[in-house]
Design a protein around this motif. Structure first.
Motif, mmCIF file in Angstrom:
data_model
loop_
_atom_site.group_PDB
_atom_site.id
_atom_site.type_symbol
_atom_site.label_atom_id
_atom_site.label_comp_id
_atom_site.label_asym_id
_atom_site.label_seq_id
_atom_site.Cartn_x
_atom_site.Cartn_y
_atom_site.Cartn_z
ATOM 1 N N LEU A 317 0.836 -1.205 0.000
ATOM 2 C CA LEU A 317 0.000 0.000 0.000
ATOM 3 C C LEU A 317 0.867 1.249 0.000
ATOM 4 C CD1 LEU A 317 -3.001 0.829 0.166
ATOM 5 C CD2 LEU A 317 -2.719 0.964 2.634
ATOM 6 N N MET A 318 1.921 1.247 0.801
ATOM 7 C CA MET A 318 2.809 2.411 0.845
ATOM 8 C C MET A 318 3.554 2.587 -0.472
ATOM 9 S SD MET A 318 2.357 3.799 3.792
ATOM 10 C CE MET A 318 3.772 4.880 3.974
ATOM 11 N N GLU A 319 3.952 1.461 -1.108
ATOM 12 C CA GLU A 319 4.612 1.563 -2.410
ATOM 13 C C GLU A 319 3.661 2.144 -3.451
ATOM 14 O OE1 GLU A 319 6.139 -2.210 -3.483
ATOM 15 O OE2 GLU A 319 7.606 -2.302 -1.859
ATOM 16 N N THR A 320 2.413 1.679 -3.411
ATOM 17 C CA THR A 320 1.419 2.226 -4.347
ATOM 18 C C THR A 320 1.206 3.703 -4.079
ATOM 19 O OG1 THR A 320 0.323 0.068 -4.366
ATOM 20 C CG2 THR A 320 -0.908 1.932 -5.264
ATOM 21 N N GLN A 321 1.151 4.069 -2.812
ATOM 22 C CA GLN A 321 0.967 5.479 -2.460
ATOM 23 C C GLN A 321 2.154 6.318 -2.923
ATOM 24 O OE1 GLN A 321 1.327 6.805 1.691
ATOM 25 N NE2 GLN A 321 -0.765 7.568 1.538
ATOM 26 N N ALA A 322 3.363 5.728 -2.814
ATOM 27 C CA ALA A 322 4.557 6.469 -3.204
ATOM 28 C C ALA A 322 4.564 6.790 -4.700
ATOM 29 C CB ALA A 322 5.812 5.686 -2.836
ATOM 30 N N LYS A 339 -9.820 10.953 -7.763
ATOM 31 C CA LYS A 339 -10.630 9.733 -7.771
ATOM 32 C C LYS A 339 -9.761 8.508 -7.532
ATOM 33 C CE LYS A 339 -13.949 7.190 -10.629
ATOM 34 N NZ LYS A 339 -14.637 7.133 -11.944
ATOM 35 N N GLU A 340 -8.606 8.466 -8.186
ATOM 36 C CA GLU A 340 -7.686 7.344 -7.966
ATOM 37 C C GLU A 340 -7.194 7.330 -6.522
ATOM 38 O OE1 GLU A 340 -4.547 7.684 -10.788
ATOM 39 O OE2 GLU A 340 -5.651 6.622 -12.371
ATOM 40 N N ARG A 341 -6.926 8.522 -5.985
ATOM 41 C CA ARG A 341 -6.454 8.601 -4.596
ATOM 42 C C ARG A 341 -7.538 8.122 -3.644
ATOM 43 N NH1 ARG A 341 -4.661 7.557 -1.150
ATOM 44 N NH2 ARG A 341 -2.970 8.236 0.190
ATOM 45 N N LYS A 342 -8.787 8.430 -3.951
ATOM 46 C CA LYS A 342 -9.902 7.956 -3.136
ATOM 47 C C LYS A 342 -10.014 6.436 -3.216
ATOM 48 C CE LYS A 342 -13.587 8.559 -0.587
ATOM 49 N NZ LYS A 342 -13.470 9.032 0.818
ATOM 50 N N GLN A 343 -9.830 5.890 -4.407
ATOM 51 C CA GLN A 343 -9.885 4.436 -4.572
ATOM 52 C C GLN A 343 -8.766 3.755 -3.787
ATOM 53 O OE1 GLN A 343 -9.715 3.975 -8.820
ATOM 54 N NE2 GLN A 343 -11.897 4.378 -9.106
ATOM 55 N N LEU A 344 -7.584 4.358 -3.811
ATOM 56 C CA LEU A 344 -6.466 3.799 -3.037
ATOM 57 C C LEU A 344 -6.770 3.846 -1.545
ATOM 58 C CD1 LEU A 344 -3.583 2.696 -2.842
ATOM 59 C CD2 LEU A 344 -2.762 5.061 -2.813
ATOM 60 N N GLU A 345 -7.380 4.941 -1.104
ATOM 61 C CA GLU A 345 -7.725 5.056 0.315
ATOM 62 C C GLU A 345 -8.745 3.990 0.708
ATOM 63 O OE1 GLU A 345 -9.027 8.578 3.472
ATOM 64 O OE2 GLU A 345 -9.389 8.805 1.324
ATOM 65 N N GLU A 346 -9.737 3.752 -0.160
ATOM 66 C CA GLU A 346 -10.726 2.722 0.117
ATOM 67 C C GLU A 346 -10.092 1.340 0.094
ATOM 68 O OE1 GLU A 346 -13.653 3.384 -2.836
ATOM 69 O OE2 GLU A 346 -14.518 5.157 -1.872
ATOM 70 N N LYS A 347 -9.184 1.149 -0.866
ATOM 71 C CA LYS A 347 -8.483 -0.139 -0.958
ATOM 72 C C LYS A 347 -7.630 -0.386 0.284
ATOM 73 C CE LYS A 347 -5.168 -2.644 -3.835
ATOM 74 N NZ LYS A 347 -4.290 -2.550 -5.033
ATOM 75 N N GLY A 348 -7.048 0.674 0.823
ATOM 76 C CA GLY A 348 -6.179 0.522 1.985
ATOM 77 C C GLY A 348 -6.931 0.463 3.306
ATOM 78 N N GLN A 349 -8.254 0.660 3.270
ATOM 79 C CA GLN A 349 -9.003 0.674 4.517
ATOM 80 C C GLN A 349 -8.922 -0.667 5.232
ATOM 81 O OE1 GLN A 349 -10.263 3.597 5.382
ATOM 82 N NE2 GLN A 349 -10.870 2.842 7.374
ATOM 83 N N ASN A 392 -0.900 10.393 7.204
ATOM 84 C CA ASN A 392 -0.276 11.708 7.008
ATOM 85 C C ASN A 392 0.022 11.966 5.535
ATOM 86 O OD1 ASN A 392 -0.317 12.147 9.764
ATOM 87 N ND2 ASN A 392 1.733 11.312 10.086
ATOM 88 N N GLU A 393 0.540 10.917 4.858
ATOM 89 C CA GLU A 393 0.848 11.089 3.435
ATOM 90 C C GLU A 393 -0.431 11.275 2.628
ATOM 91 O OE1 GLU A 393 3.185 11.568 0.114
ATOM 92 O OE2 GLU A 393 3.743 11.520 2.242
ATOM 93 N N THR A 394 -1.487 10.562 3.030
ATOM 94 C CA THR A 394 -2.779 10.724 2.349
ATOM 95 C C THR A 394 -3.282 12.157 2.494
ATOM 96 O OG1 THR A 394 -3.360 8.399 2.713
ATOM 97 C CG2 THR A 394 -5.167 9.933 2.274
#
Length: 920
Positions: A317-322, A339-349, A392-394
């Protein structure tokens, strides 16, 4: 000395036959032995069993000695009675010899009942005198002639009935109790040894390092523990039963009392039970500690395993965020990134919740005094740190993207404001501005428009840069500079226009005197000014609005205008009328036409550059993904559903790459100097380009497989190695996009090549590419046909396919059914082949939340050799009629448009005409 000799323990069972034959008995108070003495384990607190090792029944003296009721009595000494009334002197001699040499206890007196026969008695008297010293006995031997003489030394109450006494003694019961007690003592000893051995094994057991082995060890130890506990219960039950049996006389009758032997037996059994209970308590305490440690070990192994899984998910998840470093270059791009950032946040929940839950579980283990606190606490800290870093990065990325969105919205608003301003300036008619009233109106329009600048939050360059300094990349800064420069230019244009309009508004015009019309000035007569020729040329011009017109009176703008962006500023394309004569001056905004040859060169260069990029992308896909599927280091990351399905995922991509890399790219590069050869290049490779049809046919299967496996670690690792911004599915769309790109470039090339060399070949090449696209599209629909009993690939080339409203009429059907069929149309998808026409029902199915993929259920088919066609059914130019088997079946088909109907009718007629010519 003899007592200290270590020999195998001797129990009553070993000499049970001799005991039953009463070779020796022991009274309750005074040790009295008869005929032979024996040895026993137990009694008087003795726990060792030893043997004399001499003569017949060597263990007899010690056996009876050590089952005596107390050591104190044993120290007082023993009185032995030897009954040889029915024996010979030789037997007496033998008994005395054994006693003298082997009896270990303190002997006070030995009574010998002499043989009753006269001769043997005489021999005994003589023998005892002769061999007294040989016996080496330290006590006197009293020779007795009868039992009555014995009674003079020993009271009858101390003698059993065999010796004329009254002592109650049950020899069988005594043997039964002794064997039972000895058996129970052995059970207690064996059980204690088993518990000790098991405890030693537990203490020496090393704790496993994985969950499965820990569970197996815990299960094994629990099984052994339960088995030993069962053994303990059986031993306790055995002791309780034995104790009940010994106490049975007292239980049966309240007046009964236990004999000293029975009391000693009770004490012995109770002592053994107490020893067993103490052993069990000690074992339970040890087991409780050991079991707790095993359970804590299992908890630790589960915690460590969950930690590794959650840590891996969090790292991914952190690598994807990076990777989310792009801040966008337009409003739509930033909104897509959000939208992609929101999807990543939902995926990381889910992994974040698991991490938080696991950290709480670790805290609970620490609070429960787990033995591995030093190992658990750092892992809990690490999980919370990663969760905080992600949060924090989000937040940071959301803040940056929010700033970026605000920036681009402001830039877009500024650009729109500039375009609207230029359009306003261009729309102000010059002739209307010549009057004072017209100039004031135009001036008011400009002032109202300039007031809207505040509504759009337009700021100067310095404030703008200060506000968005944190996200100003070189590209964004360059774009912002262009927009801000455009703002300044437009503002300058407005300033100059305002100056001109203010001069016109302040200019004093001479009043116009009313004049009565002359009689000769008839409306039918032409005005002198209007008699000049007025040839109007309508031209399309593009002008760079880098500076405003010198004055409003210098130009006249036409009514037809079109505004578009250009590289240096804003281009306004206008349709205006240029007067060839007259005194009025017209502002003509124009730009030299672009050289057609230069445009062709630009198109060729773009085609070749994009072709090179396309080939490189195909190579990266094949080397970075397809080849890595055979890499043994990554096989463990490949999901099971993807195994042996490389051809399904990539289709014939390698074939496409080989064609473009070895052949097509080189041939396109040859067209740089000779653009007129471009069309010929495509026509030459017409057959080779059919490989795209095969790729498109497989695309649905490839997308389905990607939806199933796209989230696997294998693809993430490959994407990371390639440093691709997009995932594999985006690159698998490249071939479909490329074949579409060709037709766009060919169209642009045709626009620049009218009536020049190679134009005919370009047109034919464009038609070829369009035909390939159509065939690929049709084939993707064709493979979705279900329920057809034959093989659709054997039907030949698909000529047309499309959806229609269909009414049916069957002569053999019921009238009501026919009327209903005519009234309500069916939605059918038709597939036209040279030999057959298929009727299918289109169905759309959801595929795991993705876009709907259509499928076509087969309903009916008509052989083209037996059909006829009629146009414009009942005057409706969108309908046509297909009849089958001499109008036995009639299908009225309604198209969505007249053009679509004409296309199908034309194609069907071609098929029918071809069949007719073939028959002829």
């Amino acid at each position: 000395e003899i007592m200290q000799q270590e020999i195998r323990p001797l129990v009553a069972v070993d000499i049970i036959e001799q005991l039953h034959r009463q070779f020796a008995i022991l009274s309750a108070s005074t040790p009295v032995a008869c005929h032979e003495l024996r040895d026993c384990y137990g009694g008087c607190g003795c726990t060792a069993v030893r043997s004399l090792g001499v003569g017949l029944f060597p263990c007899n003296p010690i056996y009876l000695l050590w089952i005596f009721c107390s050591l104190e009595a044993a120290s007082i000494g023993f009185v032995i009675v030897i009954d040889r009334r029915r024996d010979k002197w030789s037997a007496v001699k033998a008994s005395l010899t054994r006693i003298a040499g082997a009896f270990p206890g303190n002997l006070q007196l030995v009574f010998v009942l002499r043989p009753s026969r006269f001769i043997q008695r005489a021999i005994a008297d003589i023998g005892i005198k002769l061999y007294r010293d040989d016996f080496k006995m330290k006590v006197p031997i009293i020779m007795l002639n009868s039992v009555s003489d014995l009674h003079g030394y020993i009271d009858k109450s101390q003698l059993t009935r065999e010796l004329g006494g009254t002592l109650e003694y049950g020899h069988s019961q005594w043997i039964h109790h002794r064997t039972a007690i000895e058996n129970f003592a052995m059970t207690v000893k064996t059980t204690a040894q088993m518990l000790q051995s098991f405890g030693t094994d537990l203490a020496e057991t090393e704790l496993p390092n994985d969950v499965q082995c820990t569970e197996e060890l815990l299960s094994s130890h629990m099984e052994q523990h339960n088995k030993l506990k069962d053994e303990l219960k059986l031993a306790v039950k055995q002791g309780a039963t034995l104790l009940t049996c010994i106490r049975e006389p007292v239980t049966r009758s309240a007046t009964s009392k236990l004999s000293p032997d029975e009391l000693e037996n009770v004490a012995t059994v109770e002592r053994l039970l107490a020893q067993l209970d103490e052993t069990e308590r000690a074992f339970d305490q040890f087991w409780s500690k050991h079991h707790l440690k095993l359970e804590q070990c299992l908890q630790l192994r589960h915690f460590e395993q969950d930690f590794r899984e959650v840590k891996l998910a969090l790292d991914n998840l952190m690598e994807t965020q990076a990777v989310f470093t792009d801040i966008g270059d337009s409003v739509s791009r930033v909104e897509h990134l959000l939208k992609e950032r929101k999807q990543l946040e939902e995926k990381g929940q889910e992994p974040l919740e698991k991490a938080q839950s696991l950290a709480v579980h670790g805290d609970q283990l620490i609070q429960n005094n787990h033995y591995a606190i030093d190992s658990i606490r750092p892992k809990c800290v690490e999980l919370r740190r990663i969760c905080d870093d992600f949060a924090n990065e989000t937040k940071k990325q959301y803040d940056i993207l929010g700033k970026s969105l605000e920036l681009h919205k402001q830039l877009d608003k500024a650009s729109q404001w500039c375009e609207a301003g230029i359009y306003l300036l261009a729309s102000q008619a010059v002739d209307k501005c010549q009057t004072q009233e017209g100039a004031e109106t135009a001036l008011c329009d400009i002032e109202r428009f300039l007031e809207t600048a505040k509504d759009h939050q337009l700021v100067n360059a310095k404030e703008f840069y200060n506000q968005f300094d944190m996200i100003l990349t070189p590209e964004i800064k360059s774009n912002a500079q262009r927009v801000l420069q455009k703002l300044e230019d437009v503002q300058e244009m407005f300033d100059k226009r305002q100056v001109s309009l203010k001069k016109l508004a302040a200019k004093q015009t001479r009043p116009v005197q009313p004049v009565a019309p002359h009689p000769e000035s008839s409306p039918k007569r032409a005005s002198p000014k209007s008699t000049r020729p007025a040839t109007l040329a309508t031209n399309r011009r593009s002008v760079e609005m880098s500076s405003p017109p010198k004055s409003v009176s210098d130009a006249e703008l036409s009514k037809k205008k079109n505004v578009k962006k250009s590289k240096g500023g804003i281009k306004i394309e206008v349709m205006h009328e240029a007067s060839q004569g007259g005194s009025s001056r017209i502002l003509v905004m124009s730009e030299s036409e672009e050289n057609l040859s230069t445009r062709r060169s630009h198109i060729i260069n773009e085609l070749i550059e994009t072709e090179r990029v396309y080939v490189e992308e195909l190579q990266s896909i094949l080397e970075g993904y397809a080849s890595e599927m055979d890499n043994p280091d990554l096989i463990h990351l490949i999901p099971t559903a993807l195994a042996n399905k490389k051809e399904v995922l990539f289709g014939n991509l390698s074939e496409i790459y080989e064609f473009h890399n070895r052949i097509f790219l080189k041939e396109l590069e040859n067209c740089i100097e000779n653009p007129e050869l471009l069309g010929r290049c495509f026509l030459k490779r017409k057959e080779d380009l059919q490989i795209y049809e095969k790729y498109c046919q497989n695309k649905l299967r490839s997308e389905a497989l990607w939806r199933q496996c796209g989230d696997s670690l294998f693809f993430q690792e490959c994407q990371r190695k390639l440093d691709h911004k997009l995932s594999l599915d985006a690159y698998l769309l490249k071939p479909v996009q490329r074949i579409t790109k060709y037709q766009l470039l060919l169209k642009e090339m045709l626009k620049c090549s009218k009536n020049s060399e190679g134009t005919a070949e370009l047109e034919e090449a464009l038609a070829t590419v369009l035909d390939i696209i159509k065939s690929a599209n049709d084939s993707m629909h064709q493979i979705a046909i279900t329920g057809y009993e034959g093989d659709v690939h054997e039907l030949g080339k698909l000529l047309l396919q499309g959806s229609f409203n269909v009414w049916t009429d069957h002569k053999k059907g019921h009238n009501k059914v026919k009327d209903l069929a005519r009234f309500k149309p069916m939605q059918r998808h038709l597939f036209l082949y040279a030999k057959i026409l298929l009727f299918c029902k289109k169905r759309e199915e959801n595929t795991d939340g993705h876009e709907k993929s259509p499928s076509y259920s087969f309903k009916n088919s008509l052989k083209m050799s037996t059909v006829g066609i009629t146009e414009n059914v009942k005057g409706d130019n969108k309908k046509f009629e297909i009849w089958y088997n001499g109008r036995e079946e009639v299908y009225i088909i309604q198209a969505a448009s007249v053009e679509l109907k004409n296309t199908w009718v034309s194609e069907i007629r071609k098929v029918l005409t071809g069949q007719l010519e073939a028959c002829r």
